[in-house]
Scaffold this motif. Structure first.
Motif, mmCIF file in Angstrom:
data_model
loop_
_atom_site.group_PDB
_atom_site.id
_atom_site.type_symbol
_atom_site.label_atom_id
_atom_site.label_comp_id
_atom_site.label_asym_id
_atom_site.label_seq_id
_atom_site.Cartn_x
_atom_site.Cartn_y
_atom_site.Cartn_z
ATOM 1 N N VAL A 232 -6.284 14.241 1.320
ATOM 2 C CA VAL A 232 -5.354 14.837 2.218
ATOM 3 C C VAL A 232 -5.396 13.789 3.528
ATOM 4 C CG1 VAL A 232 -4.420 16.552 3.909
ATOM 5 C CG2 VAL A 232 -5.297 17.015 1.540
ATOM 6 N N THR A 233 -6.589 13.696 3.878
ATOM 7 C CA THR A 233 -6.766 12.560 5.319
ATOM 8 C C THR A 233 -6.027 11.133 4.854
ATOM 9 O OG1 THR A 233 -8.729 13.593 5.812
ATOM 10 C CG2 THR A 233 -8.380 11.391 6.721
ATOM 11 N N GLY A 234 -6.513 10.964 3.773
ATOM 12 C CA GLY A 234 -6.039 9.408 3.181
ATOM 13 C C GLY A 234 -4.525 9.225 2.933
ATOM 14 N N LEU A 235 -4.043 10.362 2.268
ATOM 15 C CA LEU A 235 -2.566 10.440 2.170
ATOM 16 C C LEU A 235 -1.950 10.813 3.355
ATOM 17 C CD1 LEU A 235 -2.403 12.345 -1.283
ATOM 18 C CD2 LEU A 235 -1.842 9.941 -0.912
ATOM 19 N N THR A 236 -2.468 11.282 4.274
ATOM 20 C CA THR A 236 -1.810 11.553 5.535
ATOM 21 C C THR A 236 -1.407 10.381 6.450
ATOM 22 O OG1 THR A 236 -2.671 13.948 5.790
ATOM 23 C CG2 THR A 236 -1.836 12.633 7.911
ATOM 24 N N VAL A 237 -2.733 9.547 6.205
ATOM 25 C CA VAL A 237 -2.475 8.084 6.948
ATOM 26 C C VAL A 237 -1.563 7.217 6.232
ATOM 27 C CG1 VAL A 237 -3.661 5.937 7.549
ATOM 28 C CG2 VAL A 237 -4.857 8.096 7.563
ATOM 29 N N LEU A 359 -0.075 18.840 6.896
ATOM 30 C CA LEU A 359 -0.708 17.943 7.433
ATOM 31 C C LEU A 359 0.017 16.543 7.048
ATOM 32 C CD1 LEU A 359 -4.519 18.881 7.170
ATOM 33 C CD2 LEU A 359 -3.213 18.508 9.264
ATOM 34 N N LEU A 360 0.357 16.691 5.688
ATOM 35 C CA LEU A 360 0.934 15.357 5.087
ATOM 36 C C LEU A 360 2.421 14.948 5.691
ATOM 37 C CD1 LEU A 360 0.014 16.269 1.387
ATOM 38 C CD2 LEU A 360 -0.812 14.477 2.632
ATOM 39 N N LEU A 361 3.147 16.080 6.356
ATOM 40 C CA LEU A 361 4.309 15.683 6.641
ATOM 41 C C LEU A 361 4.427 15.445 8.391
ATOM 42 C CD1 LEU A 361 6.709 18.175 4.870
ATOM 43 C CD2 LEU A 361 6.069 15.629 4.462
ATOM 44 N N LEU A 362 3.233 15.790 8.874
ATOM 45 C CA LEU A 362 3.216 15.451 10.236
ATOM 46 C C LEU A 362 3.549 14.132 10.767
ATOM 47 C CD1 LEU A 362 0.327 17.871 11.634
ATOM 48 C CD2 LEU A 362 2.666 17.713 12.225
ATOM 49 N N PRO A 363 3.205 12.928 9.824
ATOM 50 C CA PRO A 363 3.277 11.398 10.368
ATOM 51 C C PRO A 363 4.817 11.270 10.451
ATOM 52 C CG PRO A 363 1.473 11.491 8.713
ATOM 53 C CD PRO A 363 2.150 12.982 8.979
ATOM 54 N N PHE A 364 5.616 11.995 9.565
ATOM 55 C CA PHE A 364 7.006 11.776 9.541
ATOM 56 C C PHE A 364 7.883 11.769 10.866
ATOM 57 C CE2 PHE A 364 6.019 12.234 5.303
ATOM 58 C CZ PHE A 364 6.839 11.353 4.433
ATOM 59 N N PRO A 365 7.748 12.828 11.887
ATOM 60 C CA PRO A 365 8.086 12.890 12.986
ATOM 61 C C PRO A 365 7.626 11.562 14.127
ATOM 62 C CG PRO A 365 7.586 14.930 12.536
ATOM 63 C CD PRO A 365 7.231 14.128 11.562
ATOM 64 N N LEU A 366 6.285 11.222 13.727
ATOM 65 C CA LEU A 366 6.132 10.174 14.649
ATOM 66 C C LEU A 366 6.437 8.725 14.249
ATOM 67 C CD1 LEU A 366 3.923 8.759 16.418
ATOM 68 C CD2 LEU A 366 2.121 8.983 14.725
ATOM 69 N N ALA A 391 -4.053 1.035 4.199
ATOM 70 C CA ALA A 391 -4.915 0.427 3.390
ATOM 71 C C ALA A 391 -6.486 0.908 3.721
ATOM 72 C CB ALA A 391 -4.967 -1.057 3.138
ATOM 73 N N LEU A 392 -6.799 0.688 4.992
ATOM 74 C CA LEU A 392 -7.948 1.448 5.574
ATOM 75 C C LEU A 392 -8.185 2.850 5.105
ATOM 76 C CD1 LEU A 392 -8.462 -0.548 8.798
ATOM 77 C CD2 LEU A 392 -9.726 -1.094 6.744
ATOM 78 N N GLY A 393 -7.380 3.598 5.390
ATOM 79 C CA GLY A 393 -7.448 5.083 5.261
ATOM 80 C C GLY A 393 -7.642 5.454 3.566
ATOM 81 N N LEU A 394 -6.889 4.742 2.650
ATOM 82 C CA LEU A 394 -6.883 4.937 1.328
ATOM 83 C C LEU A 394 -8.374 4.484 0.795
ATOM 84 C CD1 LEU A 394 -3.336 4.029 0.235
ATOM 85 C CD2 LEU A 394 -4.428 6.601 0.312
ATOM 86 N N VAL A 395 -8.739 3.152 1.285
ATOM 87 C CA VAL A 395 -10.197 2.847 0.817
ATOM 88 C C VAL A 395 -11.203 3.880 1.270
ATOM 89 C CG1 VAL A 395 -11.782 1.187 1.384
ATOM 90 C CG2 VAL A 395 -9.363 0.185 0.815
ATOM 91 N N ALA A 396 -11.214 4.498 2.426
ATOM 92 C CA ALA A 396 -12.169 5.295 2.816
ATOM 93 C C ALA A 396 -12.237 6.541 2.173
ATOM 94 C CB ALA A 396 -11.879 5.636 4.315
ATOM 95 N N ALA A 397 -11.019 7.266 1.836
ATOM 96 C CA ALA A 397 -10.694 8.300 1.095
ATOM 97 C C ALA A 397 -11.408 8.306 -0.195
ATOM 98 C CB ALA A 397 -9.326 8.872 1.105
ATOM 99 N N PHE A 398 -10.774 7.075 -1.302
ATOM 100 C CA PHE A 398 -11.429 7.021 -2.475
ATOM 101 C C PHE A 398 -12.678 6.581 -2.476
ATOM 102 C CE2 PHE A 398 -6.792 7.642 -3.328
ATOM 103 C CZ PHE A 398 -6.745 8.309 -4.492
#
Length: 412
Positions: A232-237, A359-366, A391-398
């Motif tokens: 969820v963290t990686g996808l939120t980023v 959490l996944l939708l919070l970035p959209f208003p930003l 890219a950094l977020g997805l690399v860290a998550a996976f």
């Protein structure tokens, strides 16, 4: 296979996935897509104001974000059937009433009517979505090792509705007027209410709890499931970049590349098709290779496409890269839905699901704020920065998920 309790229940066959899950999900997704994209079009047709059209879109989404926790608690307390049935019926009543009231109004009263419609349908639509998604999660859990097949079908339904819904809403608004479009949305909503799946809850119903406690329950569950938390963290980023592209695409295509608003719509139609194809491919690939490899490949595709988008200088290259991005996002979403249905305990599924979606939708208003405050000429630089963060977020998550048993094992 028949249900277990009582002679009346023994005569009733358990609904198939098609009748019990896929059909109500299809009608709800159609109403969702038509309302989300059609109501702002209706506001524009009624008010002829771009400002009010944008405000209507916000009035749809702000109540949705605020109602996630509330909807999740309702589902955990009353079950998917009741929430889906009453939320869909409520949306049908609201939309149908507007269909008959709006033609009699003009000026300020017409504006107030369509703005109220946007806010109310936003809340009711979110409640029905959470209920339908929870029903899909239960079906995925019951499917066991083939959970990803159920989730890929549900995601395909959502993507197909996203492909068809906006076009159908625009066509009806143009050919049949506001009344015709709203009646069709009401019809899909009423069908969802009628088709709401009857599910047997094997677990004991949860005790009523306040909304804040529901959020706390979802957060506690998410913290206890580190695999789901990292994904969820990686996808939120990642969603910050996706939201930025969604908000910036009209500016880039119309202002910078000199194309029409119809060409903007074509980009997202192509993206929906690419996502549908990716979901179909991932469904079979996960059988053979497992969740983690397919998720990692999808994340790599999405990250590379985002990094390249800021350098796109033609309409064709922009359309192609957006389609590739959404294909990667589609693959990651199949992984998320499957992992979610496997790991979240059924008694707290609604509350935890609501929190993850929030959490996944919070970035959209930003992302919208970024587009509103950054000069159009600088949007490419902002997209590059957000793509690097993605890219950094997805690399860290996976990387953290690599040794997770739920993602490493094949689903064949």
């Amino acid at each position: 296979m028949r249900s277990r309790v009582g002679p009346w229940h023994a005569r009733r066959p358990v609904p198939t996935l098609l009748r019990g899950i896929y059909l109500p999900r299809s009608t709800d997704a159609a109403a969702f897509a038509m309302a989300t994209y059609g109501i702002p079009l209706l506001v524009l047709a009624t008010t002829n104001s771009a400002t009010l059209t944008g405000l209507a879109f916000a009035l749809e989404w702000v109540p949705r974000l605020g109602s996630f926790a509330f909807a999740g608690v309702l589902v955990d307390r009353h079950g998917t059937t009741a929430v889906l049935r009453f939320a869909s019926a409520g949306r049908a009543v609201v939309v149908l009433a507007t269909a008959f009231i709006l033609p009699t109004q003009a000026g300020l009263s017409a504006t107030a009517t369509v703005m109220l419609l946007a806010a109310s349908t936003g809340i009711l639509t979110e409640c029905s979505y959470i209920a339908a998604e929870t029903a899909g999660g239960v079906a995925g859990r019951e499917a066991g090792a083939r959970a990803h097949r159920v989730q890929s079908v549900l995601l395909g339904i959502d993507q197909f509705a996203t492909l068809i819904g906006p076009a159908l809403a625009g066509l009806l608004l143009q050919r049949a007027g506001a009344t015709g479009m709203l009646i069709v949305i009401a019809a899909f909503s009423m069908l969802t209410s009628v088709l709401a799946p009857r599910q047997c809850h094997r677990s004991k119903p949860t005790a009523p709890q306040p909304v804040i406690k529901g959020l706390h329950t979802g957060w506690s569950t998410l913290r206890a499931l580190p695999a789901l938390g990292w994904l969820v963290t990686g996808l939120t980023v990642s969603n910050l970049t996706v939201g930025l592209l969604q908000a910036a695409t009209p500016v880039i295509i119309v202002k910078q590349l000199g194309h029409s608003t119809a060409d903007v719509g074509l980009i997202w139609s192509a993206a929906a098709v690419a996502s549908l194809l990716a979901v179909a491919l991932c469904r079979r690939a996960i059988d053979r290779f497992g969740l983690w490899p397919i998720g990692a490949v999808s994340a790599t595709i999405a990250a590379l496409a985002c990094l390249a988008i800021s350098f796109a200088d033609t309409y064709g290259s922009y359309l192609t890269l957006i389609a590739v991005l959404m294909a990667g996002e589609g693959g990651m979403t199949v992984v998320l839905r499957t992992l979610r249905s496997r790991l979240i305990p059924e008694p707290v599924f609604g509350a935890t699901l609501s929190l993850t979606i929030l959490l996944l939708l919070l970035p959209f208003p930003l992302a919208g704020v970024l587009v509103a405050t950054v000069p159009p000429a600088q949007l490419g630089h902002v997209i590059t920065i957000c793509a690097a963060l993605q890219a950094l977020g997805l690399v860290a998550a996976f990387a953290r998920l690599r040794t997770t048993p739920a993602l490493r094992t094949s689903c064949a």
